[in-house]
Design an enzyme around this catalytic site. Structure first.
Site, PDB file in Angstrom:
ATOM      1  CD  GLU A 148      -2.829  -1.280   2.380  1.00  0.00           C
ATOM      2  OE1 GLU A 148      -2.781  -0.381   3.242  1.00  0.00           O
ATOM      3  OE2 GLU A 148      -3.605  -2.252   2.465  1.00  0.00           O
ATOM      4  CD  GLU A 253      -4.878  -7.486   1.881  1.00  0.00           C
ATOM      5  OE1 GLU A 253      -5.749  -6.754   2.439  1.00  0.00           O
ATOM      6  OE2 GLU A 253      -3.665  -7.231   1.922  1.00  0.00           O
TER       7      GLU A 253
END
Length: 362
Positions: A148, A253
């Site tokens: 991220e 995810e």
């Protein structure tokens, strides 16, 4: 022959049957099927999960225990015990481990968040990556090296690593990981990188790493989407564009929220929270059939897309084993009741599970 969904449900027992394969068996030869796992499950204290996990999954990602605040809590101290137990558990059950993660702006140890000196941050950065990646080389299949690092517009997030180490810190993270873990696959992982602007930023990042002569083996698209509103066209474009760079594509995810989004945008930034208000938690007493059907059809649409591009996709990982452990019960509003996964709170397969399996019998 296509099996109608209600008939398929009758055929399958709690965790699969002779008639209907488990998830990992259904997609064997297409891509790995993984799930995020917590310490209670790693230590097999949850007996239902202990039966389900090795039956259904051939890849695991630790939900939290390999993040820096747990694994490296003090400057000169590492906490390897939980991760060692995870690796041993996976080895006993012949499951591959995707280690998560080496460098992330969130869930950092307190001592690092207080650092002001760039040299100290750099020393932490080098020691952290080198120590942890080398310890598990050959024991884990892959690492999410950087997690991220991008803003929604594709620019670099203004993290402590960017501020103290400069824009080349991501290349350097992969360089250090490559040296410390030569037998481990190295990945970049992020959310919303199926969206055009952020996707362009991720592509530029991968190209920069490759141009530096540093190894990057794959990119993980997190897949935190909304049931009934999965961006299939953007996902397909991302599969094609990322794979064109010569890297693996993964969905790392995956979960599909069934609850209202309190914002007018989609994010998986754990630092953001929203206030609760009327209508934000509508399914406290169970998920109605209409919502179950929508979730099932959304997962089926996704897996049909994944199967069309199975040669480009190496892994699909659900972010959790069952609805009860999903982070979406507390994000972005705490205390809600969400149902984003193929297994319910009692580890029973839902309509979504059978819809996913049925994509192998079009």
């Amino acid at each position: 022959m296509r099996i109608a969904l209600p008939a398929l449900i009758v055929l399958v027992s709690l965790h699969g049957s002779a008639q209907t394969p488990a998830l990992k068996e259904a997609f064997r030869g297409d891509f790995l099927i993984g799930a995020a796992i917590n310490t209670r499950q790693t230590e097999e204290k949850d007996t239902a999960a202990a039966r389900l996990i090795p039956r259904q999954f051939d890849a695991l990602t630790p939900e939290n225990i390999m993040k820096a605040e747990i694994m490296h809590p003090a400057w000169d101290r590492y906490n390897f015990d939980p991760a060692d137990k995870l690796v041993a558990y996976a080895q006993r059950n012949h499951i591959k481990v995707n280690a998560h993660n080496l460098i992330w702006h969130s869930q950092l140890p307190t001592f690092l968040r207080r650092m002001q000196d760039a040299d100290s941050v750099r020393a932490y950065f080098v020691n952290h990556i080198t120590t942890i990646a080398s310890r598990y080389d050959g024991q884990v299949y892959s690492w999410d090296v950087v997690n991220e690092a991008l803003n929604e517009d594709g620019t670099l997030r203004n993290s402590i690593f960017l501020k103290k180490l400069g824009p080349d810190y991501i290349v350097e993270a992969f360089r250090l990981a490559q040296k410390a873990a030569p037998h481990t696959r190295l990945y970049y992982n992020d959310y919303n990188i199926e969206q055009p602007k952020k996707r362009a930023g991720a592509i530029a990042l991968i190209k920069k790493i490759q141009a530096a002569g540093v190894r990057i083996d794959g990119v993980g698209i997190q897949g935190h989407w909304k049931s009934g509103n999965v961006p299939l066209a953007a996902i397909e474009a991302s599969i094609l564009e990322f794979s064109a760079l010569g890297v693996e594509v993964m969905f790392t995810e995956l979960d599909l929220s069934v609850l209202p989004n309190p914002w007018d945008h989609n994010t998986a930034d754990v630092g953001q929270v929203a206030a609760n208000r009327a209508g934000m938690n509508p399914y406290t007493n169970g998920l109605p059939d209409s919502a179950q059907d929508l979730l099932a059809s959304s997962y089926a649409d996704l897996f049909r897309l994944f199967l069309r591009h199975k040669g480009k996709i190496s892994r699909i990982t659900f972010w959790g084993i069952d609805d009860g452990m999903s982070w979406l019960n507390d994000f972005p509003i705490r205390g809600r009741t969400n149902y984003p996964l193929p297994f319910d709170r009692n580890y029973q397969p839902k309509k979504a599970y059978f819809a996913i399996i049925a994509t192998k019998n079009p």
